[in-house]
Design a protein around this motif. Structure first.
Motif, short mmCIF file in Angstrom:
data_model
loop_
_atom_site.label_atom_id
_atom_site.label_comp_id
_atom_site.label_asym_id
_atom_site.label_seq_id
_atom_site.Cartn_x
_atom_site.Cartn_y
_atom_site.Cartn_z
N CYS A 103 42.53 70.42 25.80
CA CYS A 103 42.23 69.95 24.45
C CYS A 103 43.50 69.98 23.62
N VAL B 150 31.56 63.06 29.56
CA VAL B 150 32.33 62.35 28.54
C VAL B 150 31.62 61.07 28.11
N ASN B 151 30.82 60.50 28.99
CA ASN B 151 30.19 59.20 28.73
C ASN B 151 29.06 59.26 27.71
N LEU C 61 34.60 68.45 22.89
CA LEU C 61 34.24 67.32 22.03
C LEU C 61 33.93 67.79 20.61
N LEU D 142 39.82 60.24 25.51
CA LEU D 142 38.98 61.08 26.35
C LEU D 142 39.11 60.67 27.81
N GLU D 143 39.55 61.58 28.64
CA GLU D 143 39.65 61.31 30.08
C GLU D 143 38.35 61.69 30.77
N VAL D 144 37.81 60.77 31.55
CA VAL D 144 36.60 61.04 32.33
C VAL D 144 36.96 61.99 33.47
N THR E 22 38.11 55.81 25.96
CA THR E 22 37.71 56.56 27.14
C THR E 22 38.45 56.00 28.35
N THR F 288 32.97 70.54 28.33
CA THR F 288 33.20 69.22 27.72
C THR F 288 32.58 69.16 26.33
N TYR G 257 41.39 64.83 25.26
CA TYR G 257 40.69 65.68 26.22
C TYR G 257 41.05 65.21 27.62
N ASP H 285 29.25 60.97 33.96
CA ASP H 285 30.17 62.00 33.49
C ASP H 285 29.81 62.41 32.07
#
Length: 449
Positions: A86, A158-159, A134, A147-149, A46, A130, A74, A156
């Motif tokens: 993606c 993504v977290n 994912l 994975l980019e926040v 991440t 998101t 991502y 976020d």
């Protein structure tokens, strides 16, 4: 819904673009993810930070691909098409490949998954998309997920995925209405991607104390640039090394990354630390590192397009990234006139951005952008005409205001001589606006006659 555009329009209508009126936190996203039984069946990296995230993800993707791994990436936002967010195997997924995941997210948020956890969950546009990406990555047979926040870290979407390695790039002032008014507050939000007992690579040379404190608090394995790893180079090549206490691995005689700009060595150093941290589960050869850095591509990051006049595309959109752009423009050499195509969001620190780069710009072509939160070109003109952003000698001037980035670029080309350069910057939407029909190949009017 039968197309990606229909799903994105549905997200825009049904799920707020921002977080106004929605309770902050990951509980809503986690609830939907649990209904989907979402997990990532491979090592996860991440990447958070203010600037350098996209470059870091691209270099990781290139190195692992050269090592023979199937990568899933991502990133956000996109320049032209949503599918850019993606990538699987270094290629954007097809729009149709995303449709099953969008439908699954919709079923899950409506509580129609048979999980026993019923009830509608409200998601923002970013959270909804998101989750769909994912899911697409998790079903794509990838060996590593990068994975980019989006903009923060702790809260976020993504977290919700626990990373095996976290990377935090430079931390600067941006999105302050959401993340806080200083680097300490922003750093605390970025540090939210850290996990206990797992490596976190910090490639900010002067990190906020809040990041260091958070690493100690959660018991993360902190790897800092300048302390645990470092780089050095000359005009021909560069090298990287871990501190002996971290194993002492070295790479010497490396070619400079294919991504241009002095700041890319800092990003590349963090990338090599992350590769080293995951070596037990994802071994990588030295040749894969060399090839990956030499072949990495990422549109819109100090991208120089051949032609006359020269064209530079850069998504710099805050004072820190604009300062890096100015440094890179300085290093390009002499151009008789520099024209700018510039459009920006209204919440940016425009005085700080313009103060740093205005001395390098002779003619400004300002553009509206197709978002409600964008500054109007006329407002940007007023900021430039206020006097604080004038170039030395009074050469810098507003050449025109335009309804779109492409029209601003056309006007700049008509005014430019072949030996000039044109710089397009200020927002992803500014750069994306001139890339929507492909990379422009410029020919000044003097050459066409």
């Amino acid at each position: 819904m039968n197309t990606l555009d229909e799903w994105l329009a549905h997200c825009e209508r049904q799920h707020p673009q921002g977080i106004s009126g929605i309770e902050l936190g990951l509980e809503r996203v986690q609830r939907v993810a649990q209904r989907m039984r979402l997990s990532m069946p491979c090592p996860v990296i991440t990447v958070a930070g203010t600037n350098g995230k996209g470059s870091t993800c691209a270099m990781l993707e290139a190195i692992y691909s050269e090592a023979g791994y199937r990568t899933g990436v991502y990133t956000s936002p996109h320049l032209v098409r949503f599918e850019e967010r993606c990538r699987v195997g270094r290629e954007p997924v097809a729009a149709d490949a995303l449709l099953p995941a969008f439908a699954e997210v919709e079923r899950a948020r409506l509580g129609d998954g048979g999980s026993g956890d019923e009830g509608l969950v409200v998601l923002t546009y970013f959270e909804f998309t998101t989750l769909a990406i994912l899911r697409t990555l998790s079903d794509s047979g990838i060996d590593v997920a990068i994975l980019e926040v989006g903009l923060g870290g702790r809260l976020d979407a993504v977290n919700i995925i626990d990373p095996d390695c976290a990377v935090i790039t430079c931390i600067a002032l941006d999105h302050m209405a959401l993340l806080g008014n200083d680097r300490e507050a922003i750093g605390y939000e970025k540090a939210g991607i850290m996990r206990t007992g797992r490596p976190v690579v910090l490639s900010d040379p002067v990190p906020p104390q809040s990041v260091l404190d958070r690493a100690l608090e959660v018991g993360a394995q902190l790897w800092r640039i300048g302390k645990d790893f470092h780089f050095a180079g000359d005009k021909q090549q560069w090298g990287w090394a871990m501190h002996p206490s971290q194993g002492g691995r070295k790479f010497s005689g490396l070619a400079y990354p294919a991504l241009r700009g002095a700041n890319q060595l800092v990003n590349a150093s963090g990338v090599l630390a992350a590769v080293e941290a995951l070596r037990p589960s994802l071994p990588v050869t030295a040749q894969a590192v060399r090839n990956g850095l030499a072949m990495v591509e990422l549109p819109g990051r100090f991208q120089i397009v051949p032609g006359e006049p020269a064209l530079v595309l850069d998504v710099a959109h805050n004072p820190h990234s604009v300062a890096a752009l100015a440094e890179n423009l300085d290093a390009m050499g002499y151009y008789p006139v520099t024209h700018a195509v510039f459009g920006a969001m209204a919440d940016k620190d425009l005085p700080a951005m313009l103060e740093r780069i205005a001395p390098l710009i002779d003619r400004w072509h300002l553009t509206d952008l197709p978002l409600p939160r964008a500054s109007r070109a006329t407002d940007l003109a007023a900021a430039l005409d206020s006097g604080a952003s004038k170039a030395p000698g009074g050469r810098s001037r507003v050449a025109g205001c335009h309804p779109s980035p492409m029209e601003a670029l056309r006007a700049a080309v008509l005014e430019a001589d072949p030996a000039d350069r044109i710089v397009v910057f200020g927002s992803f939407h500014t750069v994306g606006g001139v890339l929507k029909d492909g990379v422009p190949r410029l020919a000044a009017r003097h050459l066409a006659n």
